[in-house]
Design an enzyme around this catalytic site. Structure first.
Site, PDB file in Angstrom:
ATOM      1  N   HIS A 285      19.847  27.453  37.880  1.00 41.24           N
ATOM      2  CA  HIS A 285      21.224  27.383  38.380  1.00 41.24           C
ATOM      3  C   HIS A 285      21.264  27.293  39.901  1.00 41.24           C
ATOM      4  CE1 HIS A 285      25.648  28.384  37.810  1.00 41.24           C
ATOM      5  NE2 HIS A 285      25.364  27.434  36.924  1.00 41.24           N
TER       6      HIS A 285
ATOM      7  N   HIS B 110      24.388  40.052  39.366  1.00 42.43           N
ATOM      8  CA  HIS B 110      23.635  38.834  38.991  1.00 42.43           C
ATOM      9  C   HIS B 110      23.158  39.025  37.553  1.00 42.43           C
ATOM     10  CE1 HIS B 110      21.371  35.229  39.460  1.00 42.43           C
ATOM     11  NE2 HIS B 110      20.366  35.645  40.219  1.00 42.43           N
TER      12      HIS B 110
ATOM     13  N   LYS C 241      34.817  46.474  38.368  1.00 47.30           N
ATOM     14  CA  LYS C 241      34.481  45.084  38.053  1.00 47.30           C
ATOM     15  C   LYS C 241      34.158  44.999  36.571  1.00 47.30           C
ATOM     16  CE  LYS C 241      33.735  42.558  42.006  1.00 47.30           C
ATOM     17  NZ  LYS C 241      32.773  41.804  42.808  1.00 47.30           N
TER      18      LYS C 241
ATOM     19  N   MET D 113      32.065  43.416  34.007  1.00 47.45           N
ATOM     20  CA  MET D 113      30.818  42.656  34.017  1.00 47.45           C
ATOM     21  C   MET D 113      30.853  41.532  32.987  1.00 47.45           C
ATOM     22  SD  MET D 113      29.310  43.865  36.455  1.00 47.45           S
ATOM     23  CE  MET D 113      29.490  45.275  37.527  1.00 47.45           C
ATOM     24  N   GLY D 114      30.256  40.393  33.385  1.00 50.42           N
ATOM     25  CA  GLY D 114      30.277  39.230  32.493  1.00 50.42           C
ATOM     26  C   GLY D 114      31.433  38.296  32.793  1.00 50.42           C
ATOM     27  N   PHE D 115      32.249  38.664  33.787  1.00 50.49           N
ATOM     28  CA  PHE D 115      33.364  37.794  34.187  1.00 50.49           C
ATOM     29  C   PHE D 115      33.248  37.470  35.671  1.00 50.49           C
ATOM     30  CE2 PHE D 115      34.960  39.821  30.422  1.00 50.49           C
ATOM     31  CZ  PHE D 115      35.733  38.854  29.791  1.00 50.49           C
TER      32      PHE D 115
ATOM     33  N   HIS E 121      32.482  34.354  38.859  1.00 50.90           N
ATOM     34  CA  HIS E 121      31.310  33.618  39.334  1.00 50.90           C
ATOM     35  C   HIS E 121      31.554  33.154  40.757  1.00 50.90           C
ATOM     36  CE1 HIS E 121      28.009  30.716  39.436  1.00 50.90           C
ATOM     37  NE2 HIS E 121      27.524  31.380  38.408  1.00 50.90           N
TER      38      HIS E 121
ATOM     39  N   ASP F 287      26.552  35.510  31.098  1.00 54.40           N
ATOM     40  CA  ASP F 287      26.117  36.831  30.629  1.00 54.40           C
ATOM     41  C   ASP F 287      27.050  37.415  29.570  1.00 54.40           C
ATOM     42  OD1 ASP F 287      23.777  37.056  32.147  1.00 54.40           O
ATOM     43  OD2 ASP F 287      24.939  37.584  33.929  1.00 54.40           O
TER      44      ASP F 287
ATOM     45  N   ARG G 208      14.310  32.215  33.422  1.00 58.69           N
ATOM     46  CA  ARG G 208      14.544  31.769  34.813  1.00 58.69           C
ATOM     47  C   ARG G 208      13.253  31.565  35.599  1.00 58.69           C
ATOM     48  NH1 ARG G 208      19.281  31.654  37.849  1.00 58.69           N
ATOM     49  NH2 ARG G 208      20.159  31.014  35.828  1.00 58.69           N
TER      50      ARG G 208
ATOM     51  N   ARG H 288      15.700  31.546  58.027  1.00 59.32           N
ATOM     52  CA  ARG H 288      15.933  32.655  58.942  1.00 59.32           C
ATOM     53  C   ARG H 288      17.280  32.404  59.619  1.00 59.32           C
ATOM     54  NH1 ARG H 288      17.765  35.653  63.023  1.00 59.32           N
ATOM     55  NH2 ARG H 288      16.202  37.021  63.978  1.00 59.32           N
TER      56      ARG H 288
HETATM   57  C1  LIG Z   1      24.234  34.675  35.487  1.00 62.93           C
HETATM   58  C2  LIG Z   1      24.989  35.316  36.621  1.00 62.93           C
HETATM   59  O1  LIG Z   1      24.409  35.889  37.506  1.00 62.93           O
HETATM   60  S1  LIG Z   1      26.670  35.132  36.623  1.00 62.93           S
HETATM   61  C3  LIG Z   1      27.306  36.527  37.501  1.00 62.93           C
HETATM   62  C4  LIG Z   1      27.146  37.813  36.718  1.00 62.93           C
HETATM   63  N1  LIG Z   1      27.825  38.902  37.373  1.00 62.93           N
HETATM   64  C5  LIG Z   1      28.880  39.553  36.815  1.00 62.93           C
HETATM   65  O2  LIG Z   1      29.334  39.238  35.725  1.00 62.93           O
HETATM   66  C6  LIG Z   1      29.415  40.705  37.606  1.00 62.93           C
HETATM   67  C7  LIG Z   1      30.934  40.714  37.652  1.00 62.93           C
HETATM   68  N2  LIG Z   1      31.438  39.654  38.505  1.00 62.93           N
HETATM   69  C8  LIG Z   1      31.494  39.807  39.864  1.00 62.93           C
HETATM   70  O3  LIG Z   1      31.183  40.863  40.410  1.00 62.93           O
HETATM   71  C9  LIG Z   1      31.934  38.622  40.702  1.00 62.93           C
HETATM   72  O4  LIG Z   1      32.752  37.766  39.957  1.00 62.93           O
HETATM   73  C10 LIG Z   1      30.727  37.829  41.249  1.00 62.93           C
HETATM   74  C11 LIG Z   1      29.852  38.742  42.096  1.00 62.93           C
HETATM   75  C12 LIG Z   1      29.888  37.249  40.127  1.00 62.93           C
HETATM   76  C13 LIG Z   1      31.230  36.660  42.100  1.00 62.93           C
HETATM   77  O5  LIG Z   1      31.784  37.210  43.177  1.00 62.93           O
HETATM   78  P1  LIG Z   1      32.484  36.488  44.410  1.00 62.93           P
HETATM   79  O6  LIG Z   1      32.484  35.014  44.291  1.00 62.93           O
HETATM   80  O7  LIG Z   1      31.901  37.077  45.622  1.00 62.93           O
HETATM   81  O8  LIG Z   1      33.933  36.925  44.205  1.00 62.93           O
HETATM   82  P2  LIG Z   1      34.521  38.299  44.621  1.00 62.93           P
HETATM   83  O9  LIG Z   1      33.659  39.412  44.157  1.00 62.93           O
HETATM   84  O10 LIG Z   1      34.824  38.221  46.081  1.00 62.93           O
HETATM   85  O11 LIG Z   1      35.840  38.292  43.799  1.00 62.93           O
HETATM   86  C14 LIG Z   1      37.049  37.717  44.216  1.00 62.93           C
HETATM   87  C15 LIG Z   1      38.164  38.588  43.654  1.00 62.93           C
HETATM   88  O12 LIG Z   1      38.097  38.582  42.227  1.00 62.93           O
HETATM   89  C16 LIG Z   1      37.837  39.914  41.754  1.00 62.93           C
HETATM   90  N3  LIG Z   1      36.820  39.838  40.715  1.00 62.93           N
HETATM   91  C17 LIG Z   1      35.816  38.941  40.610  1.00 62.93           C
HETATM   92  N4  LIG Z   1      35.104  39.177  39.532  1.00 62.93           N
HETATM   93  C18 LIG Z   1      35.653  40.252  38.943  1.00 62.93           C
HETATM   94  C19 LIG Z   1      35.337  40.973  37.788  1.00 62.93           C
HETATM   95  N5  LIG Z   1      34.317  40.638  37.013  1.00 62.93           N
HETATM   96  N6  LIG Z   1      36.110  42.034  37.460  1.00 62.93           N
HETATM   97  C20 LIG Z   1      37.148  42.390  38.226  1.00 62.93           C
HETATM   98  N7  LIG Z   1      37.492  41.730  39.342  1.00 62.93           N
HETATM   99  C21 LIG Z   1      36.751  40.673  39.687  1.00 62.93           C
HETATM  100  C22 LIG Z   1      37.277  40.657  42.959  1.00 62.93           C
HETATM  101  O13 LIG Z   1      37.492  42.046  42.831  1.00 62.93           O
HETATM  102  C23 LIG Z   1      38.034  40.033  44.079  1.00 62.93           C
HETATM  103  O14 LIG Z   1      39.331  40.578  44.103  1.00 62.93           O
HETATM  104  P3  LIG Z   1      40.085  40.847  45.489  1.00 62.93           P
HETATM  105  O15 LIG Z   1      40.218  39.499  46.135  1.00 62.93           O
HETATM  106  O16 LIG Z   1      41.369  41.454  45.060  1.00 62.93           O
HETATM  107  O17 LIG Z   1      39.188  41.755  46.261  1.00 62.93           O
HETATM  108  O1  LIG Z   2      24.676  30.810  40.141  1.00 66.90           O
HETATM  109  C1  LIG Z   2      24.854  32.020  40.312  1.00 66.90           C
HETATM  110  O2  LIG Z   2      25.310  32.511  41.372  1.00 66.90           O
HETATM  111  C2  LIG Z   2      24.566  32.987  39.233  1.00 66.90           C
HETATM  112  C3  LIG Z   2      24.291  32.325  37.943  1.00 66.90           C
HETATM  113  O3  LIG Z   2      25.178  31.939  37.232  1.00 66.90           O
HETATM  114  C4  LIG Z   2      22.917  32.089  37.574  1.00 66.90           C
HETATM  115  O4  LIG Z   2      22.005  32.380  38.355  1.00 66.90           O
HETATM  116  O5  LIG Z   2      22.684  31.593  36.461  1.00 66.90           O
END
Ligand SMILES: CC(=O)SCCNC(=O)CCNC(=O)[C@H](O)C(C)(C)COP(=O)(O)OP(=O)(O)OC[C@H]1O[C@@H](n2cnc3c(N)ncnc32)[C@H](O)[C@@H]1OP(=O)(O)O
Ligand SMILES: O=C([O-])CC(=O)C(=O)O
Length: 393
Positions: A191, A226, A259, A261-263, A265, A316, A341, A360
């Protein structure tokens, strides 16, 4: 005023020819192929070959890769010994990270001077294949030892996914289960510049070795923002219990600003391109295991959260319950992500090495103003440095 790109959001750090994530068309291409097409038609071995080499394998090339993968499937004695030293309470991500460290430290080509650490392209491709082949046994043994079960030896007559399940459960899995698992491996494989892959590229950019880059990537993947999210989804499902509890559970979680989890991106804002394919795989498992309750909870949480926040599931979200239905322990979910991965990480390590520039970035200092130690008398070196302030920037 310096413009800060917090979290490097929106920053394009380099080119890559390995995958294209397009949030506008909600698509994901591996070397040009839509991931959905690969998931529906290819064994994971062919996807790994594609990521490393840029093209899908011919029948002969696939057979060669499969033969090589089989050679390195068994858990090496020193890796098993290192795992056995860890407490059963260690998180499996730490266990796999340690195992990869042991493999790296034992790689004969990894010895010698740091000047040779980066390795040749041929060495790195061979290391990538060996590591990819070794990981299923490490992940499977980890789950078994936590359950008090013995190591299961690999089976040469089974392909990658079927053998992975065999080594974990000690029985042959139904083709429906193998197919769903194989899809998950393909969907998790790559990804672009996600946090763990970028970590691997940063480490590689110092001309460090492939194993060090993978160890660092595992550390980045562990976090629940992540890869750790697939484990976290199951904790949430267990916490909620049944579909009927979703509304009050979500009321509390959102009131506490948790937060979910699973929602969400960083790149996809209207849904993750991989979710429909993984959800379809989950549906086959729900039917196979006759667990409509899982689908009900999945749908209820998704529709309630999306309607309240407009934030969509990521990969996820369907993977967590799918791995749970297959029989993996919750703590094993993110190690499964590693096993997949590692193909994308190592493809990026090789790409970074081929056109390297040290990674850097700069930072904007916002600490206290310059100050001095009371009574300090500058020596000649400090005086000389003070005369050339631009060299200290
Ligand atoms: C395969 C992977 O790695 S996919 C990612 C897996 N991670 C998760 O599922 C963890 C839950 N999700 C999250 O924490 C986030 O959506 C992330 C880290 C994946 C992406 O984050 P970013 O692009 O940085 O968005 P950010 O965290 O700034 O969220 C923007 C807004 O949406 C909200 N938001 C985003 N995701 C969520 C969530 N899952 N639950 C609740 N609120 C959320 C944030 O709180 C933020 O709100 P605000 O503007 O009122 O402060
Ligand atoms: O692209 C990202 O930030 C996270 C993700 O969905 C992955 O690594 O599969």
């Amino acid at each position: 005023m310096t413009e800060i790109h917090k979290g490097l959001a929106g920053v394009v750090a380099d080119n890559t020819a390995i995958s294209k994530v397009n949030p506008d068309t909600n698509s994901l291409l591996y070397r040009g192929y839509p991931v959905q097409e690969l998931a529906a038609t290819q064994p994971f071995e062919a996807v790994a070959y594609l990521l490393w080499n840029g093209e899908l394998p011919t029948a002969e090339q696939l057979a060669e890769l499969r033969a090589e993968e089989r050679k390195h499937r068994a858990l090496a004695a020193n890796v098993k010994a290192a795992i056995d030293l860890l407490p059963l309470t260690a998180h499996p991500m730490d266990e796999v990270r340690t195992a990869v460290s042991v493999i790296g430290a034992s790689d004969v080509n990894g010895g010698g001077s740091v000047l040779d650490a980066a390795g040749t392209p041929e060495e790195n491709l061979a290391r990538s294949v060996r590591l990819y082949a070794a990981l299923p046994a490490i992940v499977a043994y980890g789950q078994r030892r936590r359950r008090g079960e013995d190591l299961i030896e690999p089976r040469d007559d089974l392909d990658y996914s079927a053998n992975f399940l065999w080594m974990t459960f000690g029985e042959e899995s139904d083709p429906v289960v193998v197919e769903a698992f194989n899809r998950s491996m393909t969907l998790y494989a790559e990804h672009s510049f996600n946090a763990s892959t970028f970590t691997a590229r940063v480490i590689t950019s110092t001309l460090s070795d492939l194993y060090s880059a993978v160890v660092g990537a595992i550390g980045a993947l562990k976090g629940p923002l992540h890869g750790g999210a697939n484990e976290a989804v199951l904790h949430i499902f267990n916490d909620i219990g049944t579909a009927a509890n979703v509304v009050p559970w979500l009321d509390t979680a959102l009131a506490e600003k948790r937060k979910i989890m699973g929602f969400g991106h960083r790149v996809y804002k209207r849904g993750d391109s991989r979710v429909p394919t993984m959800k379809a795989a989950l549906d086959t498992l729900v039917e196979h295991y006759d667990r409509p309750d899982v689908a009900e909870l999945y749908d209820a949480l998704e529709s309630e959260f999306v309607s309240r926040k407009g934030i969509y599931p990521n990969l996820d979200y369907p993977s967590g319950p799918a791995y749970n239905l297959i029989g993996f322990d919750t703590l094993t979910f993110t190690p499964l992500f590693i096993a997949s991965r590692v193909t994308g990480w190592t493809a990026h390590i090789m790409e970074q090495t081929a056109a390297n520039a040290l990674i850097r970035p700069l930072s904007a200092y916002n600490g206290v103003d310059e100050r001095h130690i009371e009574g300090y008398v500058p020596d000649a070196g400090a005086l000389a440095a003070a005369e050339r302030p631009e060299e200290q920037a």
